[in-house]
Design a protein around this motif. Structure first.
Motif, PDB file in Angstrom:
ATOM      1  N   TYR A  10       0.824  -1.204   0.000  1.00  0.00           N
ATOM      2  CA  TYR A  10       0.000   0.000   0.000  1.00  0.00           C
ATOM      3  C   TYR A  10       0.861   1.258   0.000  1.00  0.00           C
ATOM      4  N   GLU A  11       2.169   1.097   0.093  1.00  0.00           N
ATOM      5  CA  GLU A  11       3.102   2.223   0.072  1.00  0.00           C
ATOM      6  C   GLU A  11       3.642   2.507  -1.326  1.00  0.00           C
ATOM      7  N   LYS A  28       4.504   2.868 -20.995  1.00  0.00           N
ATOM      8  CA  LYS A  28       3.622   3.900 -21.543  1.00  0.00           C
ATOM      9  C   LYS A  28       2.737   4.517 -20.472  1.00  0.00           C
ATOM     10  N   ARG A  29       2.292   3.668 -19.512  1.00  0.00           N
ATOM     11  CA  ARG A  29       1.367   4.175 -18.491  1.00  0.00           C
ATOM     12  C   ARG A  29       1.357   3.258 -17.284  1.00  0.00           C
ATOM     13  N   VAL A  30       1.203   3.857 -16.118  1.00  0.00           N
ATOM     14  CA  VAL A  30       1.034   3.125 -14.864  1.00  0.00           C
ATOM     15  C   VAL A  30      -0.235   3.650 -14.210  1.00  0.00           C
ATOM     16  N   GLN A  31      -1.061   2.738 -13.705  1.00  0.00           N
ATOM     17  CA  GLN A  31      -2.304   3.127 -13.048  1.00  0.00           C
ATOM     18  C   GLN A  31      -2.443   2.359 -11.744  1.00  0.00           C
ATOM     19  N   LEU A  32      -2.649   3.086 -10.651  1.00  0.00           N
ATOM     20  CA  LEU A  32      -2.863   2.475  -9.333  1.00  0.00           C
ATOM     21  C   LEU A  32      -4.243   2.890  -8.833  1.00  0.00           C
ATOM     22  N   PRO A  33      -5.237   2.022  -8.972  1.00  0.00           N
ATOM     23  CA  PRO A  33      -6.590   2.353  -8.521  1.00  0.00           C
ATOM     24  C   PRO A  33      -6.653   2.571  -7.010  1.00  0.00           C
ATOM     25  N   THR A  34      -7.535   3.486  -6.616  1.00  0.00           N
ATOM     26  CA  THR A  34      -7.749   3.754  -5.199  1.00  0.00           C
ATOM     27  C   THR A  34      -9.199   3.465  -4.834  1.00  0.00           C
ATOM     28  N   THR A  38     -12.223   5.602   0.753  1.00  0.00           N
ATOM     29  CA  THR A  38     -11.091   5.919   1.624  1.00  0.00           C
ATOM     30  C   THR A  38      -9.940   6.612   0.913  1.00  0.00           C
ATOM     31  N   GLY A  39      -9.864   6.478  -0.417  1.00  0.00           N
ATOM     32  CA  GLY A  39      -8.754   7.043  -1.168  1.00  0.00           C
ATOM     33  C   GLY A  39      -7.484   6.206  -1.065  1.00  0.00           C
TER      34      GLY A  39
END
Length: 103
Positions: A10-11, A28-34, A38-39
């Motif tokens: 989670y860090e 090309k792209r990195v995505q970390l869903p939240t 809570t965000g």
């Protein structure tokens, strides 16, 4: 196509993940869903690489690898299924289908 990366700390940051995958090609792209409420990070992410060969190399090298105290799960991302509008995947009607239940 993109790569699914699971069991993330989670860090982790997009920059951290980008740096790891850059060893195997152009990211090309990195995505970390939240989490909406809570965000907080949800513990998985997606990485898009320039070519399928780069994706395959990253998956081969990183699936099961230990990183930031976690054993990563890395594979080709599956297309997202659209299941909006259903609650819990059950049938039933909009009222919950309780009218035939007698207690």
């Amino acid at each position: 196509m993109s790569i699914y990366v699971g069991n993330l700390s989670y860090e982790v940051t997009e920059e951290n993940l980008n740096a790891v995958f850059q060893e195997y090609g152009t990211v090309k792209r990195v995505q970390l869903p939240t989490d909406r409420e809570t965000g907080r990070l949800r513990g998985f992410g997606f990485v898009e690489m320039s070519t399928e060969a780069e994706e395959a190399a990253a998956i081969e090298a990183l699936d099961g690898a230990e990183w930031m105290g976690r054993d990563l799960k890395v594979n080709k991302a599956k297309p997202r299924e659209n299941n909006r509008g259903s609650f819990g995947g059950g049938g039933g009607d909009r009222r919950g289908n309780f009218r035939n239940n007698r207690y």
